[in-house]
Design a protein around this motif. Structure first.
Motif, PDB file in Angstrom:
ATOM      1  N   LYS A   1     113.570  35.972  31.662  1.00 29.49           N
ATOM      2  CA  LYS A   1     112.731  34.817  32.038  1.00 29.49           C
ATOM      3  C   LYS A   1     111.583  34.758  31.058  1.00 29.49           C
ATOM      4  O   LYS A   1     111.082  35.791  30.614  1.00 29.49           O
TER       5      LYS A   1
ATOM      6  N   VAL B   1     107.871  33.013  31.070  1.00 25.09           N
ATOM      7  CA  VAL B   1     106.984  32.375  32.044  1.00 25.09           C
ATOM      8  C   VAL B   1     105.598  32.202  31.443  1.00 25.09           C
ATOM      9  O   VAL B   1     105.112  33.084  30.737  1.00 25.09           O
TER      10      VAL B   1
ATOM     11  N   PHE C   1      98.690  32.802  29.607  1.00 26.09           N
ATOM     12  CA  PHE C   1      99.501  33.822  28.932  1.00 26.09           C
ATOM     13  C   PHE C   1     100.967  33.444  28.997  1.00 26.09           C
ATOM     14  O   PHE C   1     101.390  32.639  29.848  1.00 26.09           O
TER      15      PHE C   1
ATOM     16  N   PHE D   1     101.552  31.219  32.507  1.00 24.98           N
ATOM     17  CA  PHE D   1     100.601  30.985  33.607  1.00 24.98           C
ATOM     18  C   PHE D   1      99.269  30.578  32.989  1.00 24.98           C
ATOM     19  O   PHE D   1      98.768  31.250  32.089  1.00 24.98           O
TER      20      PHE D   1
ATOM     21  N   ARG E   1     106.978  43.765  31.588  1.00 27.50           N
ATOM     22  CA  ARG E   1     106.951  42.466  30.889  1.00 27.50           C
ATOM     23  C   ARG E   1     106.040  42.512  29.655  1.00 27.50           C
ATOM     24  O   ARG E   1     104.993  43.165  29.682  1.00 27.50           O
TER      25      ARG E   1
ATOM     26  N   CYS F   1      97.363  39.127  38.198  1.00 33.25           N
ATOM     27  CA  CYS F   1      98.438  39.855  37.511  1.00 33.25           C
ATOM     28  C   CYS F   1      98.041  40.273  36.095  1.00 33.25           C
ATOM     29  O   CYS F   1      98.896  40.508  35.257  1.00 33.25           O
TER      30      CYS F   1
ATOM     31  N   LEU G   1     103.597  42.004  41.371  1.00 36.22           N
ATOM     32  CA  LEU G   1     103.335  41.489  40.017  1.00 36.22           C
ATOM     33  C   LEU G   1     104.488  40.650  39.509  1.00 36.22           C
ATOM     34  O   LEU G   1     104.333  39.837  38.615  1.00 36.22           O
ATOM     35  N   GLY G   2     105.662  40.858  40.111  1.00 38.75           N
ATOM     36  CA  GLY G   2     106.856  40.117  39.696  1.00 38.75           C
ATOM     37  C   GLY G   2     107.692  40.957  38.758  1.00 38.75           C
ATOM     38  O   GLY G   2     107.165  41.656  37.896  1.00 38.75           O
ATOM     39  N   MET G   3     109.011  40.883  38.932  1.00 38.86           N
ATOM     40  CA  MET G   3     109.919  41.725  38.140  1.00 38.86           C
ATOM     41  C   MET G   3     111.085  40.906  37.584  1.00 38.86           C
ATOM     42  O   MET G   3     111.624  40.028  38.275  1.00 38.86           O
TER      43      MET G   3
ATOM     44  N   MET H   1     110.347  38.471  30.316  1.00 37.88           N
ATOM     45  CA  MET H   1     110.788  39.413  31.361  1.00 37.88           C
ATOM     46  C   MET H   1     112.302  39.630  31.309  1.00 37.88           C
ATOM     47  O   MET H   1     113.045  39.008  32.067  1.00 37.88           O
TER      48      MET H   1
ATOM     49  N   ARG I   1     111.498  33.665  44.763  1.00 38.58           N
ATOM     50  CA  ARG I   1     111.757  35.116  44.785  1.00 38.58           C
ATOM     51  C   ARG I   1     110.476  35.898  45.077  1.00 38.58           C
ATOM     52  O   ARG I   1     110.496  36.934  45.731  1.00 38.58           O
TER      53      ARG I   1
ATOM     54  N   THR J   1     110.775  31.497  40.468  1.00 31.71           N
ATOM     55  CA  THR J   1     109.549  32.300  40.567  1.00 31.71           C
ATOM     56  C   THR J   1     108.879  32.106  41.927  1.00 31.71           C
ATOM     57  O   THR J   1     108.445  33.074  42.574  1.00 31.71           O
TER      58      THR J   1
HETATM   59  O1  LIG Z   1     106.621  37.478  37.829  1.00 31.04           O
HETATM   60  C1  LIG Z   1     106.222  36.405  37.362  1.00 31.04           C
HETATM   61  O2  LIG Z   1     106.984  35.500  37.016  1.00 31.04           O
HETATM   62  C2  LIG Z   1     104.787  36.206  37.219  1.00 31.04           C
HETATM   63  N1  LIG Z   1     103.925  37.070  37.646  1.00 31.04           N
HETATM   64  C3  LIG Z   1     102.591  36.655  37.405  1.00 31.04           C
HETATM   65  C4  LIG Z   1     102.693  35.339  36.758  1.00 31.04           C
HETATM   66  C5  LIG Z   1     104.150  35.056  36.640  1.00 31.04           C
END
Ligand SMILES: O=C([O-])C1=[NH+]CCC1
Ligand SMILES: NC(=O)C1=CN([C@@H]2O[C@H](COP(=O)(O)OP(=O)(O)OC[C@H]3O[C@@H](n4cnc5c(N)ncnc54)[C@H](O)[C@@H]3O)[C@@H](O)[C@H]2O)C=CC1
Length: 312
Positions: free
Chosen positions: A74, A76, A57, A78, A46, A227, A291-293, A61, A117, A114
Motif C-alpha cells: 500500500k 498511503v 507524509f 496523510f 513502513r 502515527c 499504527l496500521g500494518m 507498506m 481495516r 484503510t
Molecule cells: O496504516 C495506515 O495506513 C496509516 N497509518 C497512519 C496513517 C496511515
C-alpha cells in the motif's frame, strides 16, 4: 503475457469489503504475525517520507504472506488538513502482485481499505480488552476513521450511549446528521469521555487531546491517530497508568509518539493475545495503540479481489 491488472475504485472496494468477512481474516493474520515466522510472513516497518512543507507524509507498506499467496504493497499519504477541507486527509492505493511471477494483478483504492481495516482491528481490540459490561462508547474526532469506527463498533457491540467530540462542534453535528442511530455531541473532551467504557481517539492531533485524569479506571482506549514519533493523542498519565497493547512492537517503538515520548512499556501485541501467549487484562485500564500494518491491507485487498473474482 500477464493479464492486465483488475482496477477497483473506492466505491467498488467499499461495496466488496464487509466487516463480517474482514474481522476473522484480520484476527487470523495478526495472530500469525505475532509468531514472527519469517518463512510465513514478511512485513518491514513502513517507510515514511515526511513532506514537512505541506504537513504530510507518504508511507509505503509492503507485505508478503507466503501461505496465503499474497504479495502486496500500500502507498498511503496523510496530510494534516485545515478543518472542513474538501480533500481527504488519508489517501491510499493498494497493489496486489502475483507472488510467483511478480506482475501486478490488481490496483485498488486504499482509502476504503484503510478506513475499514483500521476500525475492524480496533473492534477486535475492544472485544478483548473493554470492560465486560460496556455501555458507553465515545469517539474523539469526526473524520474518516471516526466514521468507520462508529460503523463497526455499533455493528459489533450494543452500547446504550454513543458520544462524539470534535474540535469544531459544527463538524461533530455534521458527523451525527449523517448517521442512523442516536449520538450525543459533546462540547469538550472531558464531557465526552467521563464515564465512558470505550474511547476511540481518531484525530489528526499532534499534541495530547485525551488526559488520563478524565478516563474511567478499567476503560478501553483504541488510539488510532498520532502515527509519527513526535505526535501525541494521549498524555503521559494515561500512557503510564494503562496496560498498553500495540499492533506491532517494531512499529510502535519506531513510530508512536505516545509510546516513545511517554516512556510507557508495551505489554503485548494484539496478535500475542489472540495467540494466547499474553493475557487480555480486561479489568485494568487498557490502551490499544494502533499504527496500521501492511499485512492488514494485504488480507483486506485479497478479500476484495476474491469477492470481485467470484462475480466476474
Ligand atoms: O496504516 C495506515 O495506513 C496509516 N497509518 C497512519 C496513517 C496511515
Ligand atoms: N492506525 C491506523 O492504522 C491509521 C491511523 N490513521 C490516523 O488516524 C487519524 C485520523 O485519520 P482520518 O480519519 O483519515 O483523518 P480526518 O482528517 O478524516 O479526521 C481527523 C479528525 O481529527 C480532527 N483533528 C485534526 N487535528 C486535530 C487536533 N489538533 N486536535 C483535535 N482534533 C483534531 C479533525 O477535526 C477530524 O475530526 C490520523 O491521525 C491518521 O494518521 C489513519 C489511517 C490508519
Amino acid at each position: 503475457m500477464a493479464e492486465s491488472p483488475v482496477l477497483l475504485n473506492k466505491h467498488e472496494v467499499e461495496r466488496l469489503l464487509s466487516y463480517d468477512d474482514l474481522i476473522p481474516r484480520l484476527e487470523s493474520v495478526m495472530g500469525k504475525f505475532s509468531k514472527r515466522d519469517s518463512s510465513e510472513m514478511i512485513q518491514p516497518v513502513r517507510s515514511v517520507v515526511p513532506i514537512q512543507q505541506h504537513s504530510g507524509f507518504l508511507g509505503v507498506m509492503p507485505a508478503y504472506l507466503a501461505a496465503e499467496g499474497i504479495l502486496c504493497t500500500k502507498m498511503v499519504t496523510f496530510y494534516q488538513r485545515p478543518e472542513g477541507s474538501s480533500l481527504p486527509s488519508t489517501q491510499a492505493t493498494v497493489l496486489l502482485f502475483h507472488p510467483e511471477h511478480g506482475h501486478v494483478t490488481a490496483i485498488m483504492d486504499g482509502e476504503a481499505i484503510t478506513a475499514k481495516r483500521t476500525a475492524a482491528v480496533s473492534a477486535i481490540s475492544a472485544k478483548l480488552f473493554m470492560p465486560a459490561l460496556s455501555e458507553v462508547l465515545c469517539i474523539l474526532g469526526s473524520g474518516q476513521q471516526a466514521r468507520s469506527h462508529y460503523d463497526v463498533f455499533t455493528k459489533v457491540f450494543k452500547f446504550k450511549e454513543v458520544r462524539v467530540w470534535s474540535r469544531r462542534r459544527e463538524m461533530a453535528h455534521r458527523f451525527v446528521n449523517d448517521l442512523q442511530g442516536p449520538v450525543r455531541v459533546c462540547s469538550s473532551v472531558k464531557e465526552a469521555v467521563t464515564g465512558a467504557d470505550v474511547i476511540v481517539t481518531a484525530t489528526g492531533a499532534s499534541e495530547p487531546v485525551l488526559f488520563g485524569e478524565w478516563v474511567k479506571p478499567g476503560a478501553h482506549v483504541a488510539a488510532v491517530g498520532a502515527c509519527r514519533p513526535d505526535w501525541r493523542e494521549l498524555d503521559d498519565v494515561l500512557m503510564r497508568g494503562a496496560v498498553v497493547y500495540v499492533d506491532s512492537r517494531e512499529g510502535a517503538t519506531a513510530e508512536s509518539g505516545d509510546i516513545i515520548l511517554s516512556g510507557a512499556q508495551v505489554f503485548a501485541e494484539l496478535g500475542e493475545v489472540i495467540n494466547g501467549s499474553f493475557p487480555a487484562q480486561r479489568e485494568k485500564t487498557t490502551i490499544f495503540k494502533s499504527l496500521g500494518m501492511g499485512i492488514q491491507d494485504a488480507v483486506s485487498a485479497k478479500l476484495v479481489l476474491e469477492k470481485w473474482n467470484s462475480k466476474h
